[in-house]
Write an enzyme that holds these catalytic residues in place. Structure first.
Site, short mmCIF file in Angstrom:
data_model
loop_
_atom_site.label_atom_id
_atom_site.label_comp_id
_atom_site.label_asym_id
_atom_site.label_seq_id
_atom_site.Cartn_x
_atom_site.Cartn_y
_atom_site.Cartn_z
N CYS B 116 0.81 -1.23 0.00
CA CYS B 116 0.00 0.00 0.00
C CYS B 116 0.84 1.27 0.00
O CYS B 116 0.32 2.36 -0.27
CB CYS B 116 -0.97 0.00 1.17
SG CYS B 116 -2.15 -1.36 1.12
N HIS B 259 -3.00 7.34 2.65
CA HIS B 259 -3.44 6.09 2.04
C HIS B 259 -4.86 5.80 2.51
O HIS B 259 -5.15 5.83 3.72
CB HIS B 259 -2.49 4.97 2.42
CG HIS B 259 -3.02 3.61 2.10
ND1 HIS B 259 -3.53 3.30 0.87
CD2 HIS B 259 -3.15 2.50 2.86
CE1 HIS B 259 -3.96 2.05 0.89
NE2 HIS B 259 -3.73 1.54 2.08
N ASN B 289 -10.17 0.31 -0.03
CA ASN B 289 -8.71 0.36 0.01
C ASN B 289 -8.18 -0.21 -1.31
O ASN B 289 -8.31 -1.39 -1.57
CB ASN B 289 -8.21 -0.47 1.20
CG ASN B 289 -6.69 -0.46 1.33
OD1 ASN B 289 -5.98 -0.13 0.38
ND2 ASN B 289 -6.21 -0.83 2.51
#
Lengths: 82, 338
Positions: B116, B259, B289
């Protein structure tokens, strides 16, 4: 109870009720398990305490501490002064 | 002559299939409300069977090049950097294929594997290529198809992740005070905690265990609560270190583009940095996500919504498997996202 312990206790009571939705009538001895908070809240509290007091606090430690009085003792043991 | 790397193009792409919490509640033992309160996510997009990461990357890359007014032809860029956790194949990297399909010729092309945090790592690498004089223009893409690695038996991860791609173009400019210039980056890792986010099987470590791997080990796993705490702590430290280096007081950040993992992480991070919650750019509610794609997707959304004006101070910060984390600071340029 010392002034320092009292101050930390007040700060944590305020944090739990204002920021994390704990009932207004909780005391330092109310078990976290009895608060009916969702499972992420204790993680959020651990993270908030880490940021606020500059010491590492984990979710596991808070579960072990069990309530606000236990958490204050934990913070004091880590050298936190109000 | 010194060169600085400036962001001059931005594009994104989501696969058309939108999956709501209500739909997931029919597939897993959960409720739409449970997902929304724990994560802030209300919908995510999943690619159709047969659609791979490169397909999304090509779309987003095309749009970023268009946003930068660059043609799809050799010489348009000198390098293509693709951040992904879900490459088309274990070997080779996906970036060369993306470069070829975009018609960009025989440019340098490579993948970045930082889960990520991948986009910030890729941005840092691409920026460094420009400041080192190795490239004049670089296409940086974050693209993911997590729907291909999610464990259908694990509701905790299945409700969180979405597919998508976002891309930016970096270009060499002579002066540092120009909007869009990457003013600084901060990267870090802690491999001692690699077990918190992992796909256990499918790599060379698989041979260390005799016999066939457990089919469950082919899927993505995450220890959510531990990751939550690490994410806030590491992004907080990294962002603070970067702000100090760049010389921005924390309160001067106009837009915190973290993020997009969980809205509660974004809120906790804003609090840690002493920023009002509304300075955190949020689109996790609509896309979930999307791992390495999340920051450029969030930037694209903010530009499209008109909430990211030119000249504002933007702090990017990411955290992911590895563990890895990173941050980047820039003043937002005048551009339209495609």
């Amino acid at each position: 109870m010392s002034t320092q312990t009292q101050t930390l206790t007040d700060q944590l009571l305020k944090m739990m009720t204002v920021q994390y939705g704990a009932p207004e009538d909780i005391t330092a001895g109310t078990s976290f398990d009895a608060l009916d908070l969702d499972s992420l809240v204790i993680v959020e509290v651990a993270v908030a305490l880490t940021g606020r007091y500059g010491v590492d606090v984990t979710e596991e430690e808070l579960h072990e501490a069990g309530d606000i009085a236990g958490t204050v003792a934990l913070l004091e043991a880590k050298g936190v002064r109000a | 002559m010194a060169h600085f790397a400036a962001l001059v193009g931005l594009g994104s792409y989501l696969p058309p299939r939108r999956v709501t919490n209500e739909e997931l509640a029919t597939m897993f033992d959960t409720s739409a409300e449970w997902i929304a309160t724990r994560t802030g996510i209300r919908a995510r997009h999943w690619a159709a069977p047969g659609v791979a990461t490169s397909d999304l990357a090509v779309e987003a890359g095309h749009r970023a090049l268009k946003s930068a007014n660059l043609p799809l032809e050799p010489g348009a860029v000198d390098a293509v950097v693709l951040a992904t956790t879900t490459p088309d194949h274990p070997c080779p990297a996906t970036a060369p294929q993306v470069a070829a399909r975009l018609g960009l010729g025989t440019v340098a092309a490579y993948d970045i594997a930082a889960v990520c945090s991948g986009f910030v790592y890729a941005l840092a690498t691409a920026s460094a290529q420009i400041t080192a004089g190795q490239a004049r223009r670089v296409l940086v893409i974050g693209a993911e198809t997590y729907s291909t690695i999610l464990n259908p038996a694990d509701r905790t991860t299945s409700v969180i992740f979405g597919d998508g791609a976002g891309a930016v173009v970096l270009r060499a400019v002579p002066d540092a005070d120009r909007p869009g210039v990457i003013l600084g980056v901060d990267l870090g890792s802690d491999g001692s905690r690699q077990d918190l986010i992992t796909i256990p099987a499918g790599g060379s470590r698989e041979r260390s265990t005799p016999g066939e791997p457990d089919p469950q080990d082919r899927y993505f796993t995450m220890q959510g609560k531990k990751v939550f705490a690490e994410a806030v702590n590491r992004m907080g430290e990294s962002a603070t270190a970067l702000l100090d280096r760049v010389g921005w007081p924390a309160g001067s950040v106009d837009h915190l583009v973290g993020h997009q993992a969980n809205i509660r992480i974004l809120k906790a991070l804003a609090q840690r940095l002493g920023l009002p919650e509304e300075r955190a750019v949020v689109n996790v509610d609509r896309v979930g996500n999307t791992s390495a794609a999340s920051i450029p997707l969030a930037l694209s959304d903010a530009v499209a919504a008109g909430t990211l004006p030119s000249g504002s101070r933007v702090l990017l910060t990411a955290f992911g498997g590895g563990l890895t984390w990173g941050a980047a600071a820039l003043t937002w340029p005048d551009l339209s996202a495609a």
